[in-house]
Design an enzyme around this catalytic site. Structure first.
Site, short mmCIF file in Angstrom:
data_model
loop_
_atom_site.label_atom_id
_atom_site.label_comp_id
_atom_site.label_asym_id
_atom_site.label_seq_id
_atom_site.Cartn_x
_atom_site.Cartn_y
_atom_site.Cartn_z
N ASP A 1 4.11 8.89 8.13
CA ASP A 1 2.90 9.10 8.93
C ASP A 1 1.76 8.26 8.36
OD1 ASP A 1 1.29 10.18 10.85
OD2 ASP A 1 0.98 12.08 9.83
N LYS B 1 9.25 8.97 -3.66
CA LYS B 1 8.41 9.23 -4.85
C LYS B 1 9.32 9.93 -5.86
CE LYS B 1 4.49 9.37 -7.09
NZ LYS B 1 3.93 8.14 -7.72
#
Ligand code: ATP
Length: 362
Positions: free
Chosen positions: A249, A192
């Site tokens: 995750d 990001k």
């Protein structure tokens, strides 16, 4: 080494854990034993060790030090899920058992494949692996010496920190490119870096640097938000996806569900010299003890462990056994046998027996 002519004899730790763990872990042991026997290789020695709620009750520790010491003497181990949210205090507030084990053995690579078998997959043809960095990032429990990267300066303000280091990025990137070299030769870096410029920007840049050592492997990168869209739209186009801890995750649950069900999503936690098989799902307390659990994620995680060991020891028989475990699961699905979460009616034990029978017919 198996190549010396003397087969390596493996000892694997068995940690049943909580919830559905005592159902799915024995199922995985049964399937591994069946596959190894079918190759004619010496049987695996299994060493059951206490962990989780039972260990709290019997030994006063969720992750007993004696269990960690015994694991260090094994070739690898199977970790059942734990239900640490239900532990009494102070155990509930401590680093949970899988976090403790990952940290103790520095299992920095969390390898999470998402592969669609025939039938129920939302995204048919999915066959990708998420290579999740397992030791740092934005997960508080893995960042610091005391196991917490969160604090509250006042009762109304909570702060969490993320840590990204060049060393950790380099080693996970290498794992991703090595794996892609053995697969379809494509790595997608997820970050990001438009917002978390320093931390995930470092992650992206280091992965891009490592890519230069693998000219045969194609590389691209996406922001985590865009990546969720691409995964839903065109999961089958991805091969190896490398990302930091928290993004990995979340993405791996999405990929696992796209490929079929959380109940079939396996994972391996590994370092250079240790590996732990662990299903991607939790302890499913809502169905525990009812013979309803899907053992596939635990079976496939165990197959990943056998494959990891087989590669490490150049042990062709163990590599064949790992392949047979996966083929046995695929053949069982093809016969129309599945557990309730996948629309079928087989119980955990009956499903495992069906996989064992399928392996016998391969
Ligand atoms: P955790 O925080 O430990 O991941 P959780 O409650 O968020 O726990 P799971 O324990 O994975 O998540 O359960 C989520 C849902 O998926 C539950 O309804 C559970 O019954 C179901 N589930 C998880 N694993 C399996 C499995 N192996 N077989 C069948 N259903 C499962």
């Amino acid at each position: 080494m198996a190549t010396s002519g003397i087969p390596h004899r493996y000892t694997l730790g068995v940690l049943h854990g909580d919830g559905i763990g005592p159902e799915i872990v024995p199922a995985a042991v049964l399937i591994a034993d069946t596959a190894v026997a079918a190759t004619g290789a010496p049987p695996i020695t299994w060493e059951e060790l206490p962990l989780g709620r039972r260990a709290i009750e019997e030994l006063g520790e969720a992750t007993p030090k004696a269990t960690l010491a015994a694991l260090a003497e094994t070739d690898g181990w199977l970790l059942g899920p734990h239900d640490s949210a239900s532990y009494p205090e102070p155990f509930r507030s401590e680093l949970n058992p899988s976090g403790t084990i990952r940290k103790h053995f520095d299992l920095y690579a969390n390898v999470r494949p998402a592969k669609a078998f025939s039938g129920d997959a939302i995204a048919h043809g999915t066959d990708l692996v998420i290579m999740r960095e397992n030791t740092e990032g934005f997960y508080a429990d893995r960042n610091t010496h005391l196991g917490t990267g969160e604090f509250m300066p006042t009762p109304d303000v909570a702060v969490a920190m993320g840590i990204i280091t060049r060393t950790a990025c380099e080693r996970i990137a290498r794992e991703a490119f090595e794996l892609a070299s053995r697969r379809r030769k494509k790595v997608t870096v997820v970050h990001k870096a438009n917002v978390l410029k320093l931390t995930t920007g470092l992650f992206r840049d280091v992965c891009r640097d490592i890519a230069r050592h693998y000219p045969d492997v194609e590389v691209d990168d996406f922001h985590i938000d865009a990546m969720t869209v691409h995964l839903v739209r065109r999961a089958r186009e991805f091969d190896v996806v490398v990302t930091e801890n928290m993004f990995g995750d979340i993405l791996s649950d999405l990929a696992g569900e796209l490929a079929g069900s959380l109940g079939i999503a396996p994972s391996l936690n590994a370092s250079q010299d240790r590996a732990m098989a662990q299903a991607a799902h939790g302890s499913a307390p809502d169905i525990a003890g009812q013979d309803l659990a899907n053992p596939v994620a635990m079976i496939l995680s165990t197959a990943m462990l056998l494959e990891w060991l087989g590669t490490r020891h150049q042990d062709e028989a163990l590599l064949r056994a790992a392949g047979m475990m996966e083929a046995g699961v695929a053949a069982t699905f093809e016969q129309g046998t599945s557990t309730r979460d996948m629309g079928g009616s087989a119980g955990c034990r009956a499903f495992a027996d069906a996989v064992a029978t399928s392996i016998g017919l391969l």
